[in-house]
Design a protein around this motif. Sequence first.
Motif, PDB file in Angstrom:
ATOM      1  N   ILE A 209       0.869  -1.175   0.000  1.00  0.00           N
ATOM      2  CA  ILE A 209       0.000   0.000   0.000  1.00  0.00           C
ATOM      3  C   ILE A 209       0.906   1.225   0.000  1.00  0.00           C
ATOM      4  N   TYR A 210       1.023   1.856  -1.148  1.00  0.00           N
ATOM      5  CA  TYR A 210       1.978   2.955  -1.305  1.00  0.00           C
ATOM      6  C   TYR A 210       1.294   4.258  -0.899  1.00  0.00           C
ATOM      7  N   GLY A 211       1.921   4.948   0.017  1.00  0.00           N
ATOM      8  CA  GLY A 211       1.390   6.249   0.447  1.00  0.00           C
ATOM      9  C   GLY A 211       2.067   7.366  -0.316  1.00  0.00           C
ATOM     10  N   LYS A 212       1.875   8.578   0.194  1.00  0.00           N
ATOM     11  CA  LYS A 212       2.440   9.724  -0.490  1.00  0.00           C
ATOM     12  C   LYS A 212       3.962   9.729  -0.459  1.00  0.00           C
ATOM     13  N   ASP A 213       4.523   9.078   0.581  1.00  0.00           N
ATOM     14  CA  ASP A 213       5.986   9.057   0.673  1.00  0.00           C
ATOM     15  C   ASP A 213       6.615   8.368  -0.529  1.00  0.00           C
ATOM     16  N   LYS A 214       5.885   7.382  -1.074  1.00  0.00           N
ATOM     17  CA  LYS A 214       6.462   6.669  -2.216  1.00  0.00           C
ATOM     18  C   LYS A 214       5.947   7.201  -3.544  1.00  0.00           C
ATOM     19  N   LEU A 215       4.798   7.875  -3.492  1.00  0.00           N
ATOM     20  CA  LEU A 215       4.177   8.264  -4.757  1.00  0.00           C
ATOM     21  C   LEU A 215       4.591   9.639  -5.235  1.00  0.00           C
ATOM     22  N   VAL A 216       4.681  10.589  -4.318  1.00  0.00           N
ATOM     23  CA  VAL A 216       4.991  11.968  -4.724  1.00  0.00           C
ATOM     24  C   VAL A 216       6.456  12.048  -5.120  1.00  0.00           C
ATOM     25  N   GLU A 217       6.711  12.702  -6.232  1.00  0.00           N
ATOM     26  CA  GLU A 217       8.108  12.783  -6.670  1.00  0.00           C
ATOM     27  C   GLU A 217       8.872  13.743  -5.785  1.00  0.00           C
ATOM     28  N   LYS A 218      10.168  13.440  -5.642  1.00  0.00           N
ATOM     29  CA  LYS A 218      11.007  14.304  -4.823  1.00  0.00           C
ATOM     30  C   LYS A 218      11.257  15.611  -5.593  1.00  0.00           C
ATOM     31  N   VAL A 219      11.430  16.692  -4.823  1.00  0.00           N
ATOM     32  CA  VAL A 219      11.601  17.986  -5.481  1.00  0.00           C
ATOM     33  C   VAL A 219      12.881  18.008  -6.314  1.00  0.00           C
ATOM     34  N   ASP A 220      13.920  17.339  -5.763  1.00  0.00           N
ATOM     35  CA  ASP A 220      15.196  17.389  -6.477  1.00  0.00           C
ATOM     36  C   ASP A 220      15.374  16.229  -7.453  1.00  0.00           C
ATOM     37  N   GLU A 221      14.443  15.278  -7.449  1.00  0.00           N
ATOM     38  CA  GLU A 221      14.548  14.178  -8.422  1.00  0.00           C
ATOM     39  C   GLU A 221      13.257  14.123  -9.212  1.00  0.00           C
ATOM     40  N   ARG A 222      13.159  15.008 -10.192  1.00  0.00           N
ATOM     41  CA  ARG A 222      11.940  15.028 -10.992  1.00  0.00           C
ATOM     42  C   ARG A 222      11.903  13.815 -11.912  1.00  0.00           C
ATOM     43  N   ILE A 223      10.706  13.305 -12.150  1.00  0.00           N
ATOM     44  CA  ILE A 223      10.552  12.153 -13.031  1.00  0.00           C
ATOM     45  C   ILE A 223       9.928  12.611 -14.324  1.00  0.00           C
ATOM     46  N   ASP A 224      10.619  12.248 -15.437  1.00  0.00           N
ATOM     47  CA  ASP A 224      10.146  12.677 -16.747  1.00  0.00           C
ATOM     48  C   ASP A 224       8.993  11.789 -17.184  1.00  0.00           C
TER      49      ASP A 224
END
Lengths: 344, 169, 189
Positions: free
Chosen positions: C152-167
């Motif tokens: 069960i993935y929460g926001k900690d795993k789902l939201v992208e990190k500010v310094d590691e943007r995902i294309d």
Amino acid sequence: MTDFLIYKILLVVGVFTITLVVAMYATYGERKVAAFLQDRIGPNRAGPFGILQPLADGLKFFMKEEIIPSVSNKFLFILGPSIAMITALMAGVLIPWGNTLIINGTAYSLQITDINIGILYVFGVVSIGVYGIMIGGWASNNKYSLLGAIRASAQMISYELAMGISIIALIMMTGTLSLGEIVNQQAGGDWNFWNVVYQPLGFLIFIVCAFAECNRAPFDLPECETELVGGYHTEYSSMKLGFYMFAEYINMFISSAVLSTLYFGGYNFPFMNDLGLSHNAITILGTVFLFAKIFFFIFFFMWVRWTLPRFRYDQLMNLGWRVLLPLSIANLLLTALVLLWIDK
Amino acid sequence: MTLYLFYFLSFLAILSALMVVFSKNPVHSVLYLIITFFCIFGHYLLMNAQFVAFVHIIVYAGAIMVLFLYVLMLLNLNSESEPHKNNTLKFVAVISACLLMVVLVAALRGTDDKMLQDTGSQIGYVRNLGKVMLTDFLLPFEITSILLLAAMVGAVMIGKKSSNTTTPQ
Amino acid sequence: MESLSHRSKVVSNKKMTFLERIYLPAVLSGIAITIKHLFRRKATVSYPEVKREFSKIWRGHHVLKRDDKGAERCTACGLCAVACPAEAITMTAAERKKGEENLYREEKYASTYEINMLRCIFCGLCEEACPKEAIFLTDRLVYTDFARDGFIYGKDKLVEKVDERIDVTVRQTPAVLEFKKHKQLSHNK
């Protein structure tokens, strides 16, 4: 005399080592061949190309927990795999691994001993090998083991008959039971062919029976996951199981060696006398050729295993008793008739 | 050396033969019988009769004893299911064993001493054995083979399904 | 009765010919087939050294995007949860406080956002449903775990990190691209 004794001891140790190493790498070869035939790569992690895999497997066998069922007869339980291993190793004594090596004017044969009833010895050893399976299966005190053991031994006894009769036809041709002499008769070029040319049907029967004797697919009935769990070695673990497995591979090696000796000229190869090489060089080359033949047959064993589905048990018995046995008797009669006709 | 080997093999043969009779478990009896066969195999080898030795192993130890083992393993004999042996049967068994003993002793006493002498190391070889079998002892040899043939035919007859009780497949 | 599909075959129980009965031709053709495979190209990919190429539009582990300034785009409208055929998505909405403008772009945001990866079928309907271009599927794998809770993935795993943007440009569906054409509707000004 001491020279002779030292030489023989060296030879025995050499054959023993080679047998074990070949059996060890046959396990690796089996997995590689299976993988290649199925478009896979196979074990490639332990060492380059995975050549250390057998060592890793052996180590694992030794490290596994050893379980002896409490209700079994402990002595017989240990005796079973021991007999299987000992008998498997015993047959290598009579195989002529090469012609003579001449060192300082003395001829040293590369065959450990050539008793004049060589084939019978091999047969005797094979027939004792059944006990390894039967005793192991009975001592496990498990119905699956017992049924597996009975299946295995019934299969081996049934196919021994056809095998024996197919060999008798060969013996009638060669007129000797000694393996060394049988190989020497197939030597040379010209119109002296290997025995397989004269005994194609006998060879076919022999190789089918060899599959059954080694309990190899398509006749690997003794172990059957669906009906018999593991067959006769259900209760075995650790190196005792390893012994059974190992004995199977040694048997495969030995039967390949016997096959190439009886039907494929042993250490002889075409044009061996026209090369103009020294006697020792030809001997060594011949041994290399013998091993090439043996490895081809081991590969053939694996090749067939990963191609054909297994027989049902009644089909197995039908094939053994109602097809191969009459065929081998017909082959025997045919050979006898031809020999008589030639003799006239 | 050979003499000591002979004594050792004889001792082992007699010991294991006795164990065949005295061991409680029938499967163990068969296994002791196999050991006895191996001792006899050794005796044959001491007499330089290699062919007989190996045929002995192949036929008796390799085939017949395996079939014995089969039957015993499948029957699962134990002390509860052991059939009751009455005293008459035991008495008859002892008497017949004694008779066999008498016959054996008589046969051995009647043999010539010359037979026991070494008649050359080639005597046990296949070639010589075959010649003797098919010349001097041709009649007994053929009679034995007819006996075996009769036994085989009988076995097939027993093994065959009777046609009126079961339908052929 | 006549077959409607015309796909049924009549089983023939004909007697085998002599060649078929001796099996040898069949056996030989069988081993000929297997020997051919000995020289075929191997299908195995030696995993840690060689990685199998993903499809460009591979649908894997989701990501909740941030906008250019680093604020979360999701406004907890719940359309993705409604669109989800496997009912894998849940969330709770919360109101943005003063001073959190750089954290959340909209006035309402998702205080928790959970995707159950065991339920998810990676169909990608959530990203199509999203009006804020907040959720996308990426080519990352969902890793194995020992317990169900771990999936069960929460926001900690789902939201992208500010310094590691995902294309996620390759994942922009036709619907998204169409939406982007109308500048007046876009939230990514």
